[in-house]
Each structure stands twice: as C-alpha cells, then as structure tokens.
Design a protein around this motif. Sequence first.
Motif: not given
Length: 338
Positions: A292-297, A329-332, A260-268
């Motif tokens: 996973s409550p941790e991943r969800l949070a 880093p263990g979260l993403g 895509s174009q324009g400002p973007k962010s990616l969260l893995k």
Amino acid sequence: MSTAQSSSKRIPNFADHALIGESAKLPINDATAVISISPLILPAPDRMMDMHLRVSAPATGNNLPIILLSHGQGPSNNLSSLNGYSPIANFWAAHGFAVIQPTHLGSRTLCISPEDHPEAPWFLRSRVIDCKLILDRLDEIETLFPQIQGRLDHSRIAVVGHSGGGHTAGRLLGARGNDPTHPTYEDLSDARIKAGILLASPGDGRGGEGLGPAALNTDLKYHSHAEMKTPTLVVIGDSDGFPFLTSRGAEYHADGYYFSQGPKSLLKVKDGKHGLGGVSGFDTAEATDDESPERLAMVQRMTWAYLRSVLYPEDLAWSEACAALDQLPGLGKVENKE
C-alpha cells in the motif's frame, strides 16, 4: 508536431508516489538527492565474514544524524540484506539522515546453517554485535565513503529494526532476557544510541506463551522490554497476525510500548500487516497482502517526524505529524506515554 508538443497537458515533476492518498496531508520537509554506496566492506576479522554495508545520505548538507537500520528475517531472497528496505532507507536519506544498513549473518543471501555456526539461522546476539561494531568504526566508514566524510553527527544516532531486526534494535535500546540465569540476560544496550524505532517487532516472550512454532525454538521466548528505557517509537499494523512469530495477533508487537519504561510512542497502522505497507521493498513477496503506497507513505513520514523531534527536541515535527494524523483516522493513530 512532435509527440511532446501534442501532449494534452504537462504535470508537475513528481515528489511522491501518485497513490499515497491521504498520507500526502502529513507534513514533511523537502526531499533532496541521495548518494549511496554498496557494498561498503568493513573488515571484521573476528566475525565469520567481513561486514557488507549499504550507506545512503543526502547529497548535500552537514551534521547529518545517523540511522542504523537492521533488516528482518523474511522469506525473500534479497531483502534481508543491504539490498532491502529501500522504501524507508531512501526516504530517510532524502529527508536529511545518513542511513547505514548491515547485512547480518542471518541474511537469506548467506544461508548459513547451524552446522556452520551455533547461532544460525537467527543470529540474535550476533546482530547486536554487528551494530556495535558499526558504531565503533564510524570514522572508518566515513573514510571508505569519502563523499560523506566529516558530514555525520556522531552524537545523534538512532536504531531502527523491522521484524527480527526489531529484536536487534530492542536489545540496543535496553531490552534483554527476563531470566538472570540465562545468557540473554546480558545487557547489550548502547548509550551512543539516543532513540529507536521498532517496526512490527517481536514482543515479550513470556516463557514461550503465544509464540509461533519458529520463534518458540529461539531465545525470543526469554525476551523482555522491561529495561528498554531509551526513547522509542513502536510501530505495529493493527491487522498483523504473523503466525511465524506469534498466535497473540497484532498486540504482541505492541509489547515494546506497553511493558517498557521511559518515554515511548505507539503508532498503530490502520489495516497494516507485518509489512507495514511495504517497508522492506517495493512490490515484494514479503508484502503481497500488505502492499500500500498510502500506508507506506504514512509510516515513512511519521517515523521521520519522530526521529527529528527525539534527536532535536526543539523540532516540532512529531507533534505536528501527530496533530495531522489525528485528522486522518483512516490511516492510523498514535499513543504517547512519558
């Protein structure tokens, strides 16, 4: 001596789930009480049935930014409707947003068949029109929910969609078909929407290359993010191999960022699968291998921070959240592009 008096100790009133782990280190503002109405029935004479909504908002405060939340097409009987997505809808509302959740015609709660409607069962275009109808009638929605009347900021609107709802959000943000001769080439973007989030969303169709057997028989094979210019956060689970949509694995869901174009962010999301820790519901069938409550949070806090900063450019919530996540880093991890 009473049972309460004999208790060995008192603990603080809870603010978060006890199992959110390292996600507690991600910054967030204080939560407030939430008010909600469901169903709010919006008359829609040109639609197959009136639109049923859930609207949630902080109990106090004014000039509330708005999130339009589009549900997925998952297998649970109730989550693909206004009755789902409480883990993120309630969180966002508790932290300052008004959240509007439509029940799209593709919801499993309705089970509309192709014999009843030519768009069934996915209703890909109809979903987008649902969202536009909501934006057209925000004043009426406020009237039907007097506790929020006059409290919404109609100039700060974001759209969020999970899975099939991510396709809906993408179309509103500018994504469209890649074939000028096909109906999906229609531009359904909406300038009233200032930002978006795609959660485990369908990627580019590439003419059907790498699509799963169900998606292959839909207009998803024409889908392209090339014209999606509105600021958007794309969220994927790095272990999302959801075969219902694709054989390409997790990177399929990142297409909205890379193409895509324009400002973007990616969260893995580290070790995340299609449910991203359970965004669609608590302890649900759709997240049996991804609860996973941790991943969800982490997803809750990072998405909140992104929307705060993109809707209020002076707000440093996103940069502060990204800096905190860099230490976890263990979260993403996050990538950004201009």
